[in-house]
Motif scaffolding. Structure first.
Motif, short mmCIF file in Angstrom:
data_model
loop_
_atom_site.label_atom_id
_atom_site.label_comp_id
_atom_site.label_asym_id
_atom_site.label_seq_id
_atom_site.Cartn_x
_atom_site.Cartn_y
_atom_site.Cartn_z
N ALA A 8 0.80 -1.22 0.00
CA ALA A 8 0.00 0.00 0.00
C ALA A 8 0.83 1.27 0.00
O ALA A 8 0.42 2.30 -0.56
CB ALA A 8 -0.94 0.00 1.21
N GLU A 9 2.04 1.23 0.61
CA GLU A 9 2.82 2.46 0.70
C GLU A 9 3.38 2.89 -0.66
O GLU A 9 3.76 4.06 -0.83
CB GLU A 9 3.96 2.31 1.70
N LEU A 10 3.44 1.97 -1.63
CA LEU A 10 4.04 2.31 -2.92
C LEU A 10 3.15 3.21 -3.76
O LEU A 10 3.61 4.26 -4.24
CB LEU A 10 4.44 1.04 -3.66
N PRO A 11 1.88 2.86 -4.02
CA PRO A 11 1.04 3.82 -4.76
C PRO A 11 0.84 5.13 -4.00
O PRO A 11 0.70 6.19 -4.62
CB PRO A 11 -0.28 3.07 -4.97
N LYS A 12 0.84 5.08 -2.67
CA LYS A 12 0.73 6.32 -1.90
C LYS A 12 1.94 7.21 -2.17
O LYS A 12 1.80 8.43 -2.36
CB LYS A 12 0.63 6.01 -0.40
N PHE A 13 3.13 6.63 -2.19
CA PHE A 13 4.34 7.38 -2.49
C PHE A 13 4.26 8.02 -3.87
O PHE A 13 4.60 9.19 -4.05
CB PHE A 13 5.55 6.44 -2.41
N VAL A 14 3.79 7.26 -4.85
CA VAL A 14 3.68 7.79 -6.21
C VAL A 14 2.69 8.95 -6.26
O VAL A 14 2.97 10.02 -6.82
CB VAL A 14 3.26 6.67 -7.19
N THR B 201 1.51 10.96 -3.87
CA THR B 201 1.85 12.16 -3.12
C THR B 201 3.14 12.82 -3.59
O THR B 201 3.49 13.90 -3.10
CB THR B 201 1.97 11.84 -1.61
N THR B 202 3.82 12.19 -4.53
CA THR B 202 5.07 12.76 -5.05
C THR B 202 4.90 13.32 -6.45
O THR B 202 5.29 14.46 -6.73
CB THR B 202 6.19 11.71 -5.05
N ILE B 203 4.29 12.56 -7.37
CA ILE B 203 4.21 13.03 -8.76
C ILE B 203 2.79 13.11 -9.31
O ILE B 203 2.60 13.42 -10.49
CB ILE B 203 5.08 12.15 -9.70
N PHE B 204 1.78 12.89 -8.46
CA PHE B 204 0.38 13.13 -8.85
C PHE B 204 -0.28 14.07 -7.85
O PHE B 204 -1.35 13.78 -7.31
CB PHE B 204 -0.39 11.81 -8.92
N PRO B 205 0.34 15.24 -7.59
CA PRO B 205 -0.20 16.15 -6.58
C PRO B 205 -1.55 16.73 -6.96
O PRO B 205 -2.28 17.25 -6.10
CB PRO B 205 0.86 17.24 -6.49
N HIS B 206 -1.90 16.66 -8.24
CA HIS B 206 -3.15 17.23 -8.73
C HIS B 206 -4.31 16.25 -8.66
O HIS B 206 -5.44 16.60 -9.02
CB HIS B 206 -2.95 17.65 -10.19
N VAL B 207 -4.06 15.02 -8.21
CA VAL B 207 -5.08 13.98 -8.21
C VAL B 207 -5.57 13.74 -6.78
O VAL B 207 -4.77 13.43 -5.89
CB VAL B 207 -4.53 12.66 -8.80
N GLN B 208 -6.85 13.87 -6.57
CA GLN B 208 -7.43 13.59 -5.26
C GLN B 208 -7.57 12.08 -5.09
O GLN B 208 -8.15 11.40 -5.93
CB GLN B 208 -8.80 14.24 -5.12
N ARG B 209 -7.04 11.57 -3.99
CA ARG B 209 -7.14 10.14 -3.77
C ARG B 209 -8.55 9.76 -3.34
O ARG B 209 -9.29 10.58 -2.78
CB ARG B 209 -6.13 9.68 -2.72
N GLU B 210 -8.92 8.52 -3.58
CA GLU B 210 -10.20 8.00 -3.16
C GLU B 210 -10.05 7.36 -1.79
O GLU B 210 -9.57 6.24 -1.67
CB GLU B 210 -10.71 6.96 -4.18
N SER B 211 -10.43 8.11 -0.75
CA SER B 211 -10.31 7.62 0.62
C SER B 211 -8.89 7.12 0.85
O SER B 211 -7.93 7.83 0.59
CB SER B 211 -11.35 6.52 0.87
N ASP B 212 -8.74 5.89 1.33
CA ASP B 212 -7.41 5.33 1.54
C ASP B 212 -7.04 4.34 0.43
O ASP B 212 -6.06 3.60 0.58
CB ASP B 212 -7.35 4.61 2.90
N ASP B 213 -7.78 4.36 -0.66
CA ASP B 213 -7.51 3.43 -1.76
C ASP B 213 -6.52 4.07 -2.73
O ASP B 213 -6.88 4.52 -3.81
CB ASP B 213 -8.81 3.07 -2.47
N HIS B 214 -5.25 4.09 -2.32
CA HIS B 214 -4.23 4.71 -3.17
C HIS B 214 -4.03 3.93 -4.46
O HIS B 214 -3.81 4.52 -5.53
CB HIS B 214 -2.92 4.81 -2.40
N TRP B 215 -4.07 2.61 -4.39
CA TRP B 215 -3.86 1.79 -5.59
C TRP B 215 -5.00 1.99 -6.58
O TRP B 215 -4.76 2.21 -7.77
CB TRP B 215 -3.72 0.33 -5.19
N GLY B 216 -6.23 1.96 -6.11
CA GLY B 216 -7.35 2.20 -7.01
C GLY B 216 -7.32 3.59 -7.61
O GLY B 216 -7.66 3.79 -8.79
N THR B 217 -6.89 4.58 -6.81
CA THR B 217 -6.80 5.95 -7.32
C THR B 217 -5.73 6.05 -8.39
O THR B 217 -5.93 6.71 -9.43
CB THR B 217 -6.48 6.93 -6.17
N LEU B 218 -4.58 5.42 -8.18
CA LEU B 218 -3.51 5.47 -9.18
C LEU B 218 -3.93 4.78 -10.47
O LEU B 218 -3.64 5.29 -11.57
CB LEU B 218 -2.24 4.82 -8.62
N LEU B 219 -4.60 3.66 -10.37
CA LEU B 219 -5.08 2.98 -11.58
C LEU B 219 -6.08 3.86 -12.33
O LEU B 219 -6.01 3.98 -13.56
CB LEU B 219 -5.72 1.63 -11.21
#
Length: 375
Positions: A147-153, A155-173
């Motif tokens: 889980a920490e890997l998509p969160k890292f991505v 919060t580092t290079i997708f600052p313009h994208v609002q995450r979906e709750s705590d679903d960082h992987w689903g948000t990145l996809l």
């Protein structure tokens, strides 16, 4: 904030290889990789190409283009051999990230033509995670990274994208056109965004990522080495504003917070940035502070001049404003030296014939870029 960038690259590669090794006996050239045009073998090789390219640019301090070389596989290399290449190129990027000084930036075309070690690590992790997902989809495997890997991505290079709750992987996809999120339109075009850096003679203004903003607002150092041991309180408050904007999906990194870093020793001396995006009239408000140990050297005026010139060169900015306490003469001096002047009553929204002074005269409004300066 401890730099975990190298560890993240290492973990991403390990998760990729562990999954793909379970299908190493299959024909990867016979299956298309998810929604890509490439087959699974070509996609796996592309992971290795990206990892070595990022390592080369960062290690070689490339400034204008990618380092001009390619890698190839020996004839007859099987899937297990290809996985070894991914492991090796991943180890090279990991080592490069760990040994590169924080202030080094190297070429990457989008969007500001450079990235630091954290940016290259995040891009490498993104390539590994996303293309492992593509290959897994093509081979009928199930893949979900730590889980920490998509969160890292994000919060580092997708600052313009609002995450979906705590679903960082689903948000990145979703953010990369590989998945769906309830209530959000499908993504058909996307780009990541490395942080903006604006140079001056003695400083660099380094855009703060959501990850760094979260650490700063919680009392950390944001990954910077500070003169005097830490930032002034205004910088922490501004970091909290960045974090709130990110979490609500309205953050635009160009109009966020910048940390002022001294070129001579790589130490942070203050914070500066915008209170939000420009309004419909092209008006944006700036704020700034310095740690006490760095005051009196002209750093704030130098940085504010550079930030203002950058902003006013944009089509969406017509007027910059700075609200200063009436008794804060040093801060007023910073604004004046950076080309700001006291606002007229009309610009300050006050009565005819009055000079802009704010509520009860406790605050004074300074502006740059207004009609009175163009006259």
């Amino acid at each position: 904030m401890r730099d975990m960038s190298g560890e993240h690259v290492q973990a991403a590669v390990a998760s990729c290889v562990a999954l793909l090794r379970t299908a190493a006996d299959r024909d990867w050239t016979a299956q298309r990789a998810g929604r890509l045009e490439w087959d699974c073998h070509a996609t796996a090789f592309h992971i290795a190409e990206d990892l070595i390219a990022y390592a080369a640019n960062l290690a070689g301090r490339a400034q204008n283009d990618y380092v001009p070389f390619d890698i190839t596989l020996d004839e007859g290399t099987d899937n297990e051999g290809l996985l070894h290449v991914i492991e090796t190129t991943g180890a090279l990027l990991t080592a490069t990230v760990r040994t590169t000084p924080r202030e080094v930036r190297a070429f990457h075309p989008y969007p500001f033509r450079s990235a630091n070690r954290e940016g290259f690590a995040a891009m490498g992790v993104a390539e590994v995670l996303l293309h492992t997902h593509d290959i897994a989809e093509g081979l009928g495997l199930v893949y979900e990274p730590p889980a920490e890997l998509p969160k890292f991505v994000l919060t580092t290079i997708f600052p313009h994208v609002q995450r979906e709750s705590d679903d960082h992987w689903g948000t990145l996809l979703w953010a990369t056109g590989r998945g769906d999120l309830p209530g959000r339109a499908p993504v058909t075009e996307w780009r990541w965004r490395n942080n903006l850096v604006i140079p001056t003679d003695r400083l660099t203004l380094q855009g703060v990522t959501p990850a760094a903003a979260a650490d700063l607002s919680a009392g950390g150092d944001g990954g910077f080495t500070w003169v005097g041991g830490g930032p002034f309180e205004g910088t922490r408050e501004a970091a909290g504003m960045v974090l709130n904007a990110y979490e609500t999906g309205v953050h635009r990194p160009e109009f966020g917070l910048f940390v002022l870093v001294r070129k001579e020793d790589g130490r942070a001396v203050g914070g500066m940035g915008f209170h939000g995006v420009p309004d419909e009239d092209g008006r944006a408000e700036v704020g700034y502070d310095l740690v006490e140990a760095a005051r009196g050297h002209g750093y704030a005026s130098e940085a504010l001049s550079a930030l203002s010139e950058w902003a006013l060169a944009r089509d969406d900015v017509q007027l910059l404003c700075a609200t200063v306490e009436a008794g804060n003469l040093p801060s007023q001096g910073v604004a004046s030296r950076a080309g700001y002047v006291r606002a007229t009553a009309q610009e300050a929204g006050e009565g005819e014939g009055e000079e802009g002074g704010g509520e009860d005269g406790a605050l004074q409004l300074y502006v740059r870029g207004g009609p009175q300066q163009a006259a």
